[in-house]
Scaffold this motif. Structure first.
Motif, PDB file in Angstrom:
ATOM      1  N   THR A 160      -6.034   6.416  -9.077  1.00  0.00           N
ATOM      2  CA  THR A 160      -5.027   6.684  -8.051  1.00  0.00           C
ATOM      3  C   THR A 160      -4.032   7.739  -8.557  1.00  0.00           C
ATOM      4  O   THR A 160      -3.065   8.035  -7.874  1.00  0.00           O
ATOM      5  CB  THR A 160      -4.248   5.413  -7.675  1.00  0.00           C
ATOM      6  N   ARG A 217      -9.656   2.044 -12.622  1.00  0.00           N
ATOM      7  CA  ARG A 217      -9.381   1.997 -11.190  1.00  0.00           C
ATOM      8  C   ARG A 217      -7.941   2.427 -10.913  1.00  0.00           C
ATOM      9  O   ARG A 217      -7.666   3.203  -9.995  1.00  0.00           O
ATOM     10  CB  ARG A 217      -9.605   0.565 -10.704  1.00  0.00           C
ATOM     11  N   ALA A 218      -7.022   1.927 -11.759  1.00  0.00           N
ATOM     12  CA  ALA A 218      -5.615   2.310 -11.585  1.00  0.00           C
ATOM     13  C   ALA A 218      -5.441   3.807 -11.843  1.00  0.00           C
ATOM     14  O   ALA A 218      -4.707   4.482 -11.121  1.00  0.00           O
ATOM     15  CB  ALA A 218      -4.738   1.496 -12.525  1.00  0.00           C
ATOM     16  N   ASN A 276       0.814  -1.211   0.000  1.00  0.00           N
ATOM     17  CA  ASN A 276       0.000   0.000   0.000  1.00  0.00           C
ATOM     18  C   ASN A 276       0.850   1.265   0.000  1.00  0.00           C
ATOM     19  O   ASN A 276       0.476   2.267  -0.583  1.00  0.00           O
ATOM     20  CB  ASN A 276      -1.002   0.006   1.166  1.00  0.00           C
ATOM     21  N   GLU A 318     -10.167   6.708  -2.939  1.00  0.00           N
ATOM     22  CA  GLU A 318     -10.132   6.826  -1.475  1.00  0.00           C
ATOM     23  C   GLU A 318      -8.936   6.099  -0.868  1.00  0.00           C
ATOM     24  O   GLU A 318      -8.374   6.531   0.132  1.00  0.00           O
ATOM     25  CB  GLU A 318     -11.420   6.250  -0.870  1.00  0.00           C
ATOM     26  N   SER A 319      -8.556   4.990  -1.502  1.00  0.00           N
ATOM     27  CA  SER A 319      -7.438   4.215  -0.970  1.00  0.00           C
ATOM     28  C   SER A 319      -6.139   4.976  -1.081  1.00  0.00           C
ATOM     29  O   SER A 319      -5.201   4.737  -0.327  1.00  0.00           O
ATOM     30  CB  SER A 319      -7.283   2.906  -1.742  1.00  0.00           C
ATOM     31  N   ASN A 320      -6.071   5.872  -2.065  1.00  0.00           N
ATOM     32  CA  ASN A 320      -4.807   6.513  -2.357  1.00  0.00           C
ATOM     33  C   ASN A 320      -4.667   7.880  -1.722  1.00  0.00           C
ATOM     34  O   ASN A 320      -3.624   8.512  -1.813  1.00  0.00           O
ATOM     35  CB  ASN A 320      -4.628   6.611  -3.878  1.00  0.00           C
ATOM     36  N   GLY A 361       1.715   1.771  -3.481  1.00  0.00           N
ATOM     37  CA  GLY A 361       0.541   2.299  -4.184  1.00  0.00           C
ATOM     38  C   GLY A 361       0.398   3.790  -3.965  1.00  0.00           C
ATOM     39  O   GLY A 361       0.150   4.553  -4.891  1.00  0.00           O
ATOM     40  N   ARG A 362       0.598   4.211  -2.710  1.00  0.00           N
ATOM     41  CA  ARG A 362       0.454   5.636  -2.408  1.00  0.00           C
ATOM     42  C   ARG A 362       1.560   6.472  -3.025  1.00  0.00           C
ATOM     43  O   ARG A 362       1.404   7.658  -3.248  1.00  0.00           O
ATOM     44  CB  ARG A 362       0.453   5.846  -0.899  1.00  0.00           C
ATOM     45  N   ARG A 371     -14.228   4.935  -7.154  1.00  0.00           N
ATOM     46  CA  ARG A 371     -14.168   5.795  -5.959  1.00  0.00           C
ATOM     47  C   ARG A 371     -13.315   5.165  -4.877  1.00  0.00           C
ATOM     48  O   ARG A 371     -12.523   5.836  -4.212  1.00  0.00           O
ATOM     49  CB  ARG A 371     -15.574   6.017  -5.404  1.00  0.00           C
ATOM     50  N   ALA A 372     -13.503   3.859  -4.692  1.00  0.00           N
ATOM     51  CA  ALA A 372     -12.738   3.162  -3.654  1.00  0.00           C
ATOM     52  C   ALA A 372     -11.251   3.272  -3.943  1.00  0.00           C
ATOM     53  O   ALA A 372     -10.440   3.431  -3.027  1.00  0.00           O
ATOM     54  CB  ALA A 372     -13.168   1.701  -3.590  1.00  0.00           C
ATOM     55  N   ALA A 373     -10.896   3.197  -5.229  1.00  0.00           N
ATOM     56  CA  ALA A 373      -9.485   3.317  -5.584  1.00  0.00           C
ATOM     57  C   ALA A 373      -8.965   4.688  -5.204  1.00  0.00           C
ATOM     58  O   ALA A 373      -7.883   4.824  -4.622  1.00  0.00           O
ATOM     59  CB  ALA A 373      -9.305   3.080  -7.081  1.00  0.00           C
ATOM     60  N   VAL A 407     -10.603   7.362   3.535  1.00  0.00           N
ATOM     61  CA  VAL A 407     -11.621   6.467   4.050  1.00  0.00           C
ATOM     62  C   VAL A 407     -12.546   7.190   5.030  1.00  0.00           C
ATOM     63  O   VAL A 407     -13.631   6.737   5.333  1.00  0.00           O
ATOM     64  CB  VAL A 407     -10.964   5.223   4.682  1.00  0.00           C
TER      65      VAL A 407
END
Lengths: 256, 641
Positions: free
Chosen positions: A161, A157-158, A75, A106-108, A78-79, A102-104, A113
């Motif tokens: 981010t 999705r990618a 992760n 939010e994850s980044n 990813g960030r 959206r989840a992608a 979250v």
């Protein structure tokens, strides 16, 4: 050549007795498309897993943006701007396409979250949906999509981010000829357009079976076979490399 | 010293048989047989019935048990779990817990609730002396029997074709089919052998500890630690570790134990289980790890607004109607059931939404209950402060348990929480300083400002308000970013982490939040009980809670309300028959709907609609006299036959 964005050196990984990767070197330039090709089982996806931190290699280093990222969790990578797609679709099947994107996002985003800066996320997601032409399926559940649509959602999705390095694992497998052409145009657009809030467009590392596509779009190509690098260079150099012709393109090289 | 070693070996013999039973079925079929204790208990009772009740000779009763009853039971269980073969760990776990509950509720119905003695199967009153220590024939026989059974199994696995076939199946179930090995038959054989071992373990344990329904299944849990030490793979290690465990637990008996150490010794297996899971966690490979969690369980995208409106409407109607319609004692029971539903809600979030089966939610509730009872009941502090104290004590526990065990995959996480719950039973809830000893604690003096919660109606409104708030809070979380994060963890954890989501943080945070809510629910339970009773928070209640929630729908907030309803039926003064058959009914229905995240109510509704549709179609067809279509169907059926 400028300092590469990503540099993997001497990456070795074994599964029991099988050597999946043996001292593989790979460099990805800060812009443009780098191709990674090789027959089935050559270790392409394994190398992706090493770069994204899902697998820990037995030896070797991975540097990204002039930092050693070997000890980083997936992760954190990813960030830091590394995003990928999966050869076997790995969507959040219980959510709508829009929620996947959206989840992608939010994850980044730090604190994503907790719903902070959600307006910004909605705007980015909408722009990606429009760019990739996902409007029609935006409210469908991701588990109910065809493979071609699923690949687009993974790409979207990618992109959500806002990656600096985009790893695409066989994005055209399961696509028909029209879809592949569409995908190629999209890919060229992605590497020429900076994402929202970034100054430079993402660099792409592309694993692909479709040799035509690879030769057409890539600036640099690395060829793997049985976990070893057998060639590296521009499409022209790789095409004429006797080792590649023998190992990968085989007798059909004339046609390619 | 020798006496204690011998006693240890005798105890170890039963653990060895049980742990081998667990390892064997896990290796061959990938099922962790949580219910082995239930099987062992049931079979021990069957033996008691055959020999001591019907007066059959032991030489008939024992072969009948081992060669007829146990294999039949093994085959039934194998069949049951085979349908679960492609299901995820949480479904199998739920089914196994269901089977355990089935046996523990069936045995009292068939064999009665009295405690019985089970005389030894070896010649009684015979003993011999070794260097001054008397060793009985019973002790010698037990150890020799266990060793012999192990030796036979070893020979079977290493010297016969069955052994080779087992190895092939263990290596690769799919490939073994290609070379002509019937993996199902190997699985059947493993289940038969495992059940036979369970039968022997059950009989041996019952001769040592009497036949008691609620003791035996927990004694069998002692064998989990050796099985985990053997990484659920090596039979010799499981065997040796079991004997060693028995000896380690018995040697301290030689010394004068303080109150605490006396409580600590029986917990050695649970401590070991927890530690081994943490230490070996990453090396324990779940055989079904390739299988995804249940499909169709969506956290996100359900109709949140409608659920919220329905919930609030039901709450308002209930708030007005229930105190009018029912008497004080019923209102009191409903209040208690609603407090239970608050705890059940945390099971919905953990099990249904994140896919992590926690078997310790009632233990966390217990921490909340006793802390609140001390702070508000004994010291007279404000009730909200007391609740806060409960949360502040429970959450650090969950952070430690969560940090240590959330990296474990589904099955092993559940086992770690079970070990934690058992440790809480044995070391925390058994302390007089915590539970208030023989006089107990009570929280009837709970107050918030001018409001006091000593009447049933006030308790009803208190618990109802908290339940509604907790339910709405859960709904609100589900439809937002946190709901999406939970769905990510369920659907594609690898993809989620490469996108930048910190899953360890997410899961621990959710676990801690659920613990906080569970401890609030526990404090409410304490308010509704005149004396806060530790047995209400025992590990077995966490298992019952899980089953009730699964039955009601583990992905639905209404599933928690349903679990509250099940609890209410148990609280109401209904006939003894209802109370005896209810757990059995719950256990049986859970096995049927274990794969359905929406639980029994919604599945029955779907079935009903389906039936209606068929009836409607048939009517329509008769009306239109579409005989051609029926002829065509018959023809198709004919070709198929």
């Amino acid at each position: 050549m400028p300092e590469p964005l990503l540099g993997a050196h001497g990456v070795t990984i074994r599964f029991g007795g099988l050597v999946a990767l043996q001292e593989v070197d790979l460099e990805v330039a800060p812009s443009g498309i780098t191709g990674l090709i090789g027959p089935n089982g050559a270790g392409k996806t394994t190398l992706f897993n090493v770069i994204t931190g899902l697998l820990r290699p037995d030896a070797g280093t991975v540097r990204y943006d002039e930092q050693d990222i070997m000890t980083w969790s997936p992760n954190r990578r990813g960030r830091a701007g590394i995003a990928r797609t999966f050869q076997r679709l790995d969507l959040f099947v219980g959510m709508s396409v829009r929620d996947n994107l959206r989840a992608a996002w939010e994850s980044n985003i730090p604190g994503g979250v907790f719903g902070r800066r959600s307006a910004e996320g909605v705007a980015l997601v909408d722009s990606v949906i429009e760019r990739l032409g996902l409007a029609e399926i935006a409210d469908r559940r991701a588990g109910a999509l065809s493979t071609g649509q699923g690949r687009m959602v993974e790409l979207g999705r990618a992109l959500c981010t806002r990656p600096r390095l985009l790893l695409l694992d066989e994005p055209s497998s399961g696509l028909d000829a029209t879809e592949t052409n569409h995908f190629r145009d999209l890919l060229l657009e992605v590497v020429s357009t900076p994402a929202h809030g970034r100054s430079t467009p993402p660099a792409v590392l592309l694993v692909e079976h479709d040799v035509h596509l690879v030769m057409e779009v890539c600036d640099q190509i690395t060829v793997l076979e049985f976990g070893q690098q057998i060639a590296c260079g521009t499409p022209q150099e790789v095409r004429n490399d006797p080792a590649v012709v023998a190992a990968y393109l085989g007798e059909s090289s004339g046609a390619a | 010293m020798l006496t204690y070693i011998v006693l240890g070996l005798v105890a170890g013999a039963s653990y060895a048989l049980a742990s081998v039973g667990i390892v064997l079925t896990y290796r061959t079929t990938g099922v962790f047989n949580f219910a082995l204790g239930g099987q062992a208990m049931f079979l021990a009772y069957v033996f008691w019935q055959l020999r001591d009740q019907w007066g059959l000779s032991q030489w008939i009763a024992l072969p009948l048990l081992l060669l007829v009853v146990a294999p039949l039971l093994g085959l039934v269980l194998e069949r049951l779990f085979r349908t679960m073969a492609s299901r995820s760990a949480d479904v199998q776990l739920v089914v196994a817990v269901g089977i355990l509950a089935f046996f523990t509720s069936l045995v009292p119905i068939i064999f009665g609730t009295d405690q019985h003695q089970l005389p030894t199967i070896f010649p009684p009153d015979k003993s011999f002396s070794v260097t001054g220590t008397f060793i009985t024939a019973d002790e010698t026989g037990t150890v020799i029997l266990a060793l012999a059974a192990g030796a036979v199994l070893w020979a079977l696995l290493s010297r016969t074709r069955f052994g080779t076939a087992t190895k092939a199946v263990v290596d690769n179930r799919d490939l073994s089919g290609l070379i002509g090995i019937n993996a199902n038959q190997v699985g059947q054989a493993a289940w038969i052998i495992s059940t036979m071992f369970a039968a022997v373990a059950g009989v041996l344990l019952s001769t040592e500890n009497n036949l008691v329904t609620y003791v035996l299944p927990f004694l069998v849990i002692y064998s989990f630690a050796p099985a985990i030490l053997a990484r659920l793979n090596s039979l010799p290690i499981a065997y040796a570790a079991s004997f060693a465990l028995g000896v380690i637990m018995n040697i301290p008996q030689k010394y004068n134990l303080t109150d605490f150490t006396a409580k600590l010794v029986p917990q050695i297996p649970n401590i070991l289980l927890f530690v081994l899971l943490i230490v070996q966690g990453r090396r324990l490979v779940e055989l079904r790890s390739s299988v995804r969690t249940i499909t169709g369980a969506h956290v996100v995208g359900n109709n949140t607004r409608r659920s919220a409106v329905t919930g609030i409407a039901a709450a308002i109607i209930g708030a007005v109607a229930i105190p009018l319609l029912f008497g004080e004692s019923t209102v009191h029971n409903i209040a208690q059931a609603m407090a239970y539903a608050v705890v059940a809600l945390t099971v919905v979030v953990l099990t249904g939404w994140t896919g992590q089966v926690s078997l310790a939610q009632m233990s966390f509730a217990g921490i909340g209950a006793f802390t609140a009872a001390h702070v508000a009941g004994t010291h007279g502090a404000l009730f909200p402060l007391a609740i806060l104290d409960g949360v502040l004590i429970a959450v650090p526990f969950s952070l430690v348990v969560g940090y240590l065990s959330l990296r474990l995959s589904g099955l092993f996480f559940a086992l770690a929480t079970l070990a934690f719950a058992l440790l809480m039973d044995g070391l925390y809830f058994s302390q007089n300083s915590i539970t208030g000893g023989s006089t107990g604690l009570n929280l009837t003096a709970a107050k918030i400002g001018p409001l006091s919660f000593d009447s049933p109606t006030s308790q009803f409104y208190l618990c109802g308000t908290v339940l509604v708030l907790a339910g709405l809070g859960a709904l609100w979380l589900r439809q937002g970013p946190i709901g999406r994060r939970l769905q990510m963890v369920r659907d594609a954890p690898e993809a989620a982490s490469t996108l930048g989501a910190n899953l360890t943080f997410t899961t621990i945070a959710v676990f801690a939040a659920c613990t906080a809510v569970a401890s609030i629910g526990g404090a409410l339970l304490a308010v509704t009980q005149s004396t806060v009773d530790p047995s209400n928070f025992a590990s077995s209640t966490s298992l019952a809670l899980l089953l009730a929630v699964v039955l009601g729908g583990r992905s639905l907030i209404s599933g928690a309300v349903f679990a509250g309803g099940v609890q209410l039926i148990q609280l109401l003064p209904l006939s003894a028959t209802v109370h005896r058959y209810l757990p059995l009914g719950v256990a049986l229905s859970v096995m049927m709907v274990a794969q359905e995240p929406d639980g029994l109510p919604r599945v029955s509704l779907q079935q009903l609609n389906y039936c209606k549709e068929i009836l409607y179609r048939r009517k329509l067809r008769d009306w239109m006299q579409l005989r051609t279509s029926s002829t065509r169907t018959e023809a198709a059926a004919g070709t198929r036959a």
